[in-house]
Design a protein around this motif. Structure first.
Motif, PDB file in Angstrom:
ATOM      1  N   THR A  85     -10.573  -1.235   4.033  1.00  0.00           N
ATOM      2  CA  THR A  85      -9.219  -2.265   4.575  1.00  0.00           C
ATOM      3  C   THR A  85      -8.691  -1.305   5.575  1.00  0.00           C
ATOM      4  N   VAL A  86      -7.442  -2.034   6.075  1.00  0.00           N
ATOM      5  CA  VAL A  86      -6.634  -1.256   7.060  1.00  0.00           C
ATOM      6  C   VAL A  86      -6.110   0.253   6.680  1.00  0.00           C
ATOM      7  N   VAL A  87      -5.758   0.372   5.388  1.00  0.00           N
ATOM      8  CA  VAL A  87      -5.597   1.619   5.186  1.00  0.00           C
ATOM      9  C   VAL A  87      -6.497   2.579   5.192  1.00  0.00           C
ATOM     10  N   ALA A  93     -12.191   0.369  14.024  1.00  0.00           N
ATOM     11  CA  ALA A  93     -12.182  -0.700  12.838  1.00  0.00           C
ATOM     12  C   ALA A  93     -10.762  -0.742  12.302  1.00  0.00           C
ATOM     13  N   HIS A  94     -10.061   0.398  12.518  1.00  0.00           N
ATOM     14  CA  HIS A  94      -8.633   0.363  11.969  1.00  0.00           C
ATOM     15  C   HIS A  94      -7.621  -0.637  12.631  1.00  0.00           C
ATOM     16  N   GLN A  95      -8.117  -0.705  14.073  1.00  0.00           N
ATOM     17  CA  GLN A  95      -7.262  -1.379  14.844  1.00  0.00           C
ATOM     18  C   GLN A  95      -7.596  -2.718  14.741  1.00  0.00           C
ATOM     19  N   HIS A  97      -8.871  -4.275  12.057  1.00  0.00           N
ATOM     20  CA  HIS A  97      -7.866  -4.697  10.784  1.00  0.00           C
ATOM     21  C   HIS A  97      -6.358  -4.810  10.761  1.00  0.00           C
ATOM     22  N   ARG A  98      -5.987  -3.845  11.776  1.00  0.00           N
ATOM     23  CA  ARG A  98      -4.181  -4.065  11.904  1.00  0.00           C
ATOM     24  C   ARG A  98      -3.987  -5.119  12.794  1.00  0.00           C
ATOM     25  N   ALA A  99      -4.553  -5.430  14.078  1.00  0.00           N
ATOM     26  CA  ALA A  99      -4.145  -6.358  14.841  1.00  0.00           C
ATOM     27  C   ALA A  99      -3.389  -7.717  14.054  1.00  0.00           C
ATOM     28  N   LEU A 248       4.124  -3.936  -4.483  1.00  0.00           N
ATOM     29  CA  LEU A 248       4.447  -3.029  -5.585  1.00  0.00           C
ATOM     30  C   LEU A 248       5.391  -2.103  -4.982  1.00  0.00           C
ATOM     31  N   THR A 249       5.331  -1.834  -3.582  1.00  0.00           N
ATOM     32  CA  THR A 249       6.034  -0.755  -2.978  1.00  0.00           C
ATOM     33  C   THR A 249       7.535  -1.288  -2.953  1.00  0.00           C
ATOM     34  N   THR A 250       7.681  -2.424  -2.575  1.00  0.00           N
ATOM     35  CA  THR A 250       9.261  -3.075  -2.523  1.00  0.00           C
ATOM     36  C   THR A 250       9.873  -3.326  -3.936  1.00  0.00           C
ATOM     37  N   GLY A 294       2.413   9.546  -1.755  1.00  0.00           N
ATOM     38  CA  GLY A 294       1.671  10.114  -0.833  1.00  0.00           C
ATOM     39  C   GLY A 294       0.206   9.278  -0.866  1.00  0.00           C
ATOM     40  N   PHE A 295      -0.412   9.494   0.268  1.00  0.00           N
ATOM     41  CA  PHE A 295      -1.773   9.147   0.379  1.00  0.00           C
ATOM     42  C   PHE A 295      -2.942  10.524   0.856  1.00  0.00           C
ATOM     43  N   ARG A 296      -3.901   9.997   0.689  1.00  0.00           N
ATOM     44  CA  ARG A 296      -4.875  11.199   0.780  1.00  0.00           C
ATOM     45  C   ARG A 296      -5.639  11.085   2.327  1.00  0.00           C
ATOM     46  N   ARG A 297      -6.019  12.161   2.862  1.00  0.00           N
ATOM     47  CA  ARG A 297      -6.876  12.259   4.033  1.00  0.00           C
ATOM     48  C   ARG A 297      -7.822  13.172   4.003  1.00  0.00           C
ATOM     49  N   THR A 298      -8.903  12.953   4.756  1.00  0.00           N
ATOM     50  CA  THR A 298     -10.190  13.930   4.708  1.00  0.00           C
ATOM     51  C   THR A 298     -10.279  14.702   5.959  1.00  0.00           C
ATOM     52  N   ALA A 319       1.919  14.234   1.354  1.00  0.00           N
ATOM     53  CA  ALA A 319       3.102  13.855   0.358  1.00  0.00           C
ATOM     54  C   ALA A 319       4.420  13.370   1.196  1.00  0.00           C
ATOM     55  N   TYR A 320       4.592  12.133   1.367  1.00  0.00           N
ATOM     56  CA  TYR A 320       5.709  11.761   2.011  1.00  0.00           C
ATOM     57  C   TYR A 320       6.880  11.986   1.243  1.00  0.00           C
ATOM     58  N   GLY A 321       6.855  11.989  -0.039  1.00  0.00           N
ATOM     59  CA  GLY A 321       7.880  11.949  -1.141  1.00  0.00           C
ATOM     60  C   GLY A 321       8.420  13.416  -0.961  1.00  0.00           C
ATOM     61  N   VAL A 346      10.174   9.768   6.231  1.00  0.00           N
ATOM     62  CA  VAL A 346       8.636   9.352   6.254  1.00  0.00           C
ATOM     63  C   VAL A 346       8.179   8.432   5.214  1.00  0.00           C
ATOM     64  N   ALA A 347       9.248   7.866   4.487  1.00  0.00           N
ATOM     65  CA  ALA A 347       8.822   6.827   3.390  1.00  0.00           C
ATOM     66  C   ALA A 347       8.026   5.832   3.909  1.00  0.00           C
ATOM     67  N   PHE A 348       7.963   5.305   5.133  1.00  0.00           N
ATOM     68  CA  PHE A 348       7.057   4.465   5.361  1.00  0.00           C
ATOM     69  C   PHE A 348       5.752   4.887   6.389  1.00  0.00           C
ATOM     70  N   THR A 352      -0.286   6.188  13.721  1.00  0.00           N
ATOM     71  CA  THR A 352      -1.145   4.954  13.565  1.00  0.00           C
ATOM     72  C   THR A 352      -1.112   4.059  12.314  1.00  0.00           C
ATOM     73  N   HIS A 353      -1.285   4.760  11.191  1.00  0.00           N
ATOM     74  CA  HIS A 353      -1.289   3.880   9.826  1.00  0.00           C
ATOM     75  C   HIS A 353       0.188   3.589   9.497  1.00  0.00           C
ATOM     76  N   GLY A 354       1.589   4.016  10.419  1.00  0.00           N
ATOM     77  CA  GLY A 354       2.661   3.789   9.798  1.00  0.00           C
ATOM     78  C   GLY A 354       2.683   2.404   9.370  1.00  0.00           C
ATOM     79  N   CYS A 355       3.553   2.131   8.351  1.00  0.00           N
ATOM     80  CA  CYS A 355       3.689   0.852   7.487  1.00  0.00           C
ATOM     81  C   CYS A 355       4.157  -0.500   8.592  1.00  0.00           C
ATOM     82  N   PRO A 356       3.320  -1.449   8.705  1.00  0.00           N
ATOM     83  CA  PRO A 356       3.480  -2.730   9.361  1.00  0.00           C
ATOM     84  C   PRO A 356       4.867  -3.397   8.658  1.00  0.00           C
TER      85      PRO A 356
HETATM   86  C1  HEM Z   1       9.600  -0.130   0.377  1.00  0.00           C
HETATM   87  C2  HEM Z   1       8.490  -0.656   0.788  1.00  0.00           C
HETATM   88  C3  HEM Z   1       7.259   0.040   1.521  1.00  0.00           C
HETATM   89  C4  HEM Z   1       7.101   1.303   1.440  1.00  0.00           C
HETATM   90  C5  HEM Z   1       7.691   2.476   0.768  1.00  0.00           C
HETATM   91  C6  HEM Z   1       5.724   1.111   2.282  1.00  0.00           C
HETATM   92  C7  HEM Z   1       4.908   2.501   2.622  1.00  0.00           C
HETATM   93  C8  HEM Z   1       3.882   2.591   3.203  1.00  0.00           C
HETATM   94  C9  HEM Z   1       3.285   3.861   3.825  1.00  0.00           C
HETATM   95  C10 HEM Z   1       3.875   5.327   3.372  1.00  0.00           C
HETATM   96  C11 HEM Z   1       2.456   3.440   4.374  1.00  0.00           C
HETATM   97  C12 HEM Z   1       1.328   4.527   5.182  1.00  0.00           C
HETATM   98  C13 HEM Z   1       0.195   4.654   4.479  1.00  0.00           C
HETATM   99  C14 HEM Z   1      -0.865   5.950   5.100  1.00  0.00           C
HETATM  100  O1  HEM Z   1      -0.343   6.649   5.702  1.00  0.00           O
HETATM  101  O2  HEM Z   1      -2.023   5.793   5.024  1.00  0.00           O
HETATM  102  C15 HEM Z   1       2.129   2.226   4.469  1.00  0.00           C
HETATM  103  C16 HEM Z   1       1.047   1.516   4.994  1.00  0.00           C
HETATM  104  C17 HEM Z   1       1.097   0.138   4.886  1.00  0.00           C
HETATM  105  N1  HEM Z   1       1.901  -0.816   4.380  1.00  0.00           N
HETATM  106 FE1  HEM Z   1       3.777  -0.447   3.448  1.00  0.00          FE
HETATM  107  N2  HEM Z   1       5.450   0.139   2.607  1.00  0.00           N
HETATM  108  C18 HEM Z   1       6.291  -0.869   1.967  1.00  0.00           C
HETATM  109  C19 HEM Z   1       6.161  -2.105   2.236  1.00  0.00           C
HETATM  110  C20 HEM Z   1       5.252  -2.913   2.843  1.00  0.00           C
HETATM  111  C21 HEM Z   1       5.274  -4.407   3.005  1.00  0.00           C
HETATM  112  C22 HEM Z   1       6.365  -5.247   2.636  1.00  0.00           C
HETATM  113  C23 HEM Z   1       4.151  -4.570   3.488  1.00  0.00           C
HETATM  114  C24 HEM Z   1       3.459  -5.830   3.904  1.00  0.00           C
HETATM  115  C25 HEM Z   1       4.019  -7.101   3.718  1.00  0.00           C
HETATM  116  C26 HEM Z   1       3.474  -3.361   3.677  1.00  0.00           C
HETATM  117  C27 HEM Z   1       2.130  -3.468   4.031  1.00  0.00           C
HETATM  118  C28 HEM Z   1       1.405  -2.112   4.715  1.00  0.00           C
HETATM  119  C29 HEM Z   1       0.285  -2.017   5.033  1.00  0.00           C
HETATM  120  C30 HEM Z   1      -0.981  -3.415   5.339  1.00  0.00           C
HETATM  121  C31 HEM Z   1      -0.068  -0.755   5.252  1.00  0.00           C
HETATM  122  C32 HEM Z   1      -1.373  -0.185   5.935  1.00  0.00           C
HETATM  123  C33 HEM Z   1      -1.162   0.116   7.527  1.00  0.00           C
HETATM  124  C34 HEM Z   1      -2.242   0.959   8.064  1.00  0.00           C
HETATM  125  O3  HEM Z   1      -3.003   1.477   7.359  1.00  0.00           O
HETATM  126  O4  HEM Z   1      -2.403   0.774   9.292  1.00  0.00           O
HETATM  127  N3  HEM Z   1       4.017  -2.343   3.188  1.00  0.00           N
HETATM  128  N4  HEM Z   1       3.100   1.787   3.990  1.00  0.00           N
END
Ligand code: HEM
Length: 405
Positions: A85-87, A93-95, A97-99, A248-250, A294-298, A319-321, A346-348, A352-356
């Motif tokens: 998947t995008v993550v 391949a990531h781009q 999924h991400r577009a 789940l995150t929200t 946190g998420f993993r990287r290799t 560990a973003y936390g 860095v909660a998001f 490149t993989h920063g939360c969209p």
């Molecule tokens: C408070 C709520 C949220 C938090 C704390 C959060 C946190 C994160 C973080 C830390 C990442 C980075 C993952 C990485 O480094 O591999 C991420 C990626 C992502 N988030 Fe969020 N997120 C939140 C809400 C959302 C929402 C509302 C959506 C979509 C509706 C979303 C969709 C995604 C997606 C698709 C990715 C993968 C992006 C990529 O790998 O390019 N997230 N999120």
């Protein structure tokens, strides 16, 4: 996993902060057997890993903490998931999924969703307000974000509870140590979710709509005609990932925001007295008890990070936390304070993989805090106070929040 290992992982998941503090103070990186990974704990190191995406691959970003049994895997084989998947992809391949996600979560698209967020937030409060008490996680925090991301994707509202249930089961299967019969039951529920999402994917191929799901189908399977089995697998994997990432995150951050605002009630009173502080309250809630710990990287080749040599194939837990509690970056990091001037956390994630979905998440939390502080300023814990935290590092949240006002 034996009982002792299970208990150690459980304790770490419920409260990872002491471990983070030790790891930030230690020289180099710390290997954590419970995570089977090197812990990247300092803010500067976390950012460095995320910047060096070609050396730190995302392929195992969401590697499960627990590997399901062969019998559970056999059940999962009847579903549609399991594709990158995008993550969990890198580079082009990531781009790819991400577009569609960048387009579907643009400022304009998020703006179009906000009237729905505000209306549902108010209606959910209307439902429980007359009762005088509420268990907020079930009655609100789990509902609003799943309805919002369901609408964004294009799910029929009647299917959202089933999608939530299936996602929770997927998460339990991959991140909680379950006895085998429960793993098998969870795998069946996950397969049901896959079939539900597959029916949506095929429907949008036949009749595209103005929703994110149609955008994903169009982007990942651009050539016309019936979808191949591989395309259906890929699409279901990515839609499931988006639904889970989006709700789940929200849900988690709504829970922890109330936990800490009410845990130090002066903070809640401040928010009620100074509604303009809502923006810094949102950032502080995101920073202080980061939902995605946190998420993993290799590593793709031998890399030296913070003086530690990591051979190719080493797994790190980013560990973003922990970065968000780094005293080198944030003053008094262990104090929850909505009056602090927001610092870049860095909660998001980052890079490149920063939360969209960060804007959508922030807006939901802002609207929630505005409405609750206006309508229920007397909000407080019922007598027993806050309960335990859920044992998870991917959406840190309280199990329950019994509140009154
Ligand atoms: C408070 C709520 C949220 C938090 C704390 C959060 C946190 C994160 C973080 C830390 C990442 C980075 C993952 C990485 O480094 O591999 C991420 C990626 C992502 N988030 Fe969020 N997120 C939140 C809400 C959302 C929402 C509302 C959506 C979509 C509706 C979303 C969709 C995604 C997606 C698709 C990715 C993968 C992006 C990529 O790998 O390019 N997230 N999120």
């Amino acid at each position: 996993m034996d009982r002792e290992a299970h208990d150690r992982l459980d304790a770490l998941q419920r409260d990872p902060y002491p471990l983070y503090a030790r790891a930030r103070a230690a020289e180099g990186l710390t290997f954590v057997p419970e995570l089977d990974a090197w812990l990247v704990a300092r803010d500067a190191d976390v950012r460095e890993v995320l910047r060096r995406a070609d050396e730190f691959s995302s392929v195992q970003a969401l590697r499960p903490d627990v590997i399901p049994s062969p019998a559970a895997f056999a059940v999962l084989a009847g579903g549609f998931g399991g594709q990158p998947t995008v993550v969990s992809s890198d580079g082009p391949a990531h781009q790819r999924h991400r577009a569609p996600l960048n387009r579907g979560l643009s400022t304009g698209r998020v703006g179009e969703l906000l009237p729905f967020v505000a209306r549902r937030s108010a209606e959910l409060i209307d439902e429980f307000e007359p009762h005088g008490t509420v268990e907020l996680v079930e009655a609100y925090a789990r509902r609003l974000p799943s309805e919002v991301v369901g609408r964004l994707i294009g799910l029929d509202p009647v299917d959202v509870p089933a999608a939530v249930y299936g996602s929770n089961r997927a998460e339990q299967l991959l991140f909680r140590p379950l006895p085998e019969d429960e793993q098998i039951a969870a795998a069946h529920d996950v397969v049901e979710l896959h079939h539900l999402l597959d029916s949506y994917v095929r429907d949008r191929r036949a009749a595209p709509r103005d929703d994110l799901l149609s955008g994903m189908v169009e982007a990942l399977a651009p050539e016309p005609g019936e979808l191949t089995l591989d395309q259906r697998h890929e699409l279901v994997s990515n839609v499931q990932n988006l639904f889970i990432a989006g709700h789940l995150t929200t849900t988690a951050v709504i829970g922890t925001a109330f936990l800490h605002l009410l845990g130090d009630r002066r903070q809640w009173e401040l928010l009620c007295e100074q509604p303009e502080s809502v923006h810094s309250a949102v950032e502080e809630a995101l920073r202080y008890d980061t939902a995605v710990q946190g998420f993993r990287r290799t590593t793709t080749r031998e890399v030296t990070l913070s003086g530690t040599v990591l051979p190719a194939g080493s797994v790190v837990f980013v560990a973003y936390g922990s970065a968000n509690r780094d005293e080198q970056r944030h003053e008094r990091p262990d104090v929850f304070d909505i009056t602090r001037r927001p610092t870049r956390h860095v909660a998001f994630g980052y890079g490149t993989h920063g939360c969209p979905g960060s804007q959508l998440a922030r807006e939901q939390l802002r609207i929630t805090l505005e409405l609750f502080s206006r309508r229920l300023p007397g909000l407080r814990f019922v007598d027993e106070g806050p309960g335990e935290m859920l044992p998870t590092l991917i959406h840190r949240a309280p199990e329950h929040l019994h509140l009154t006002w």
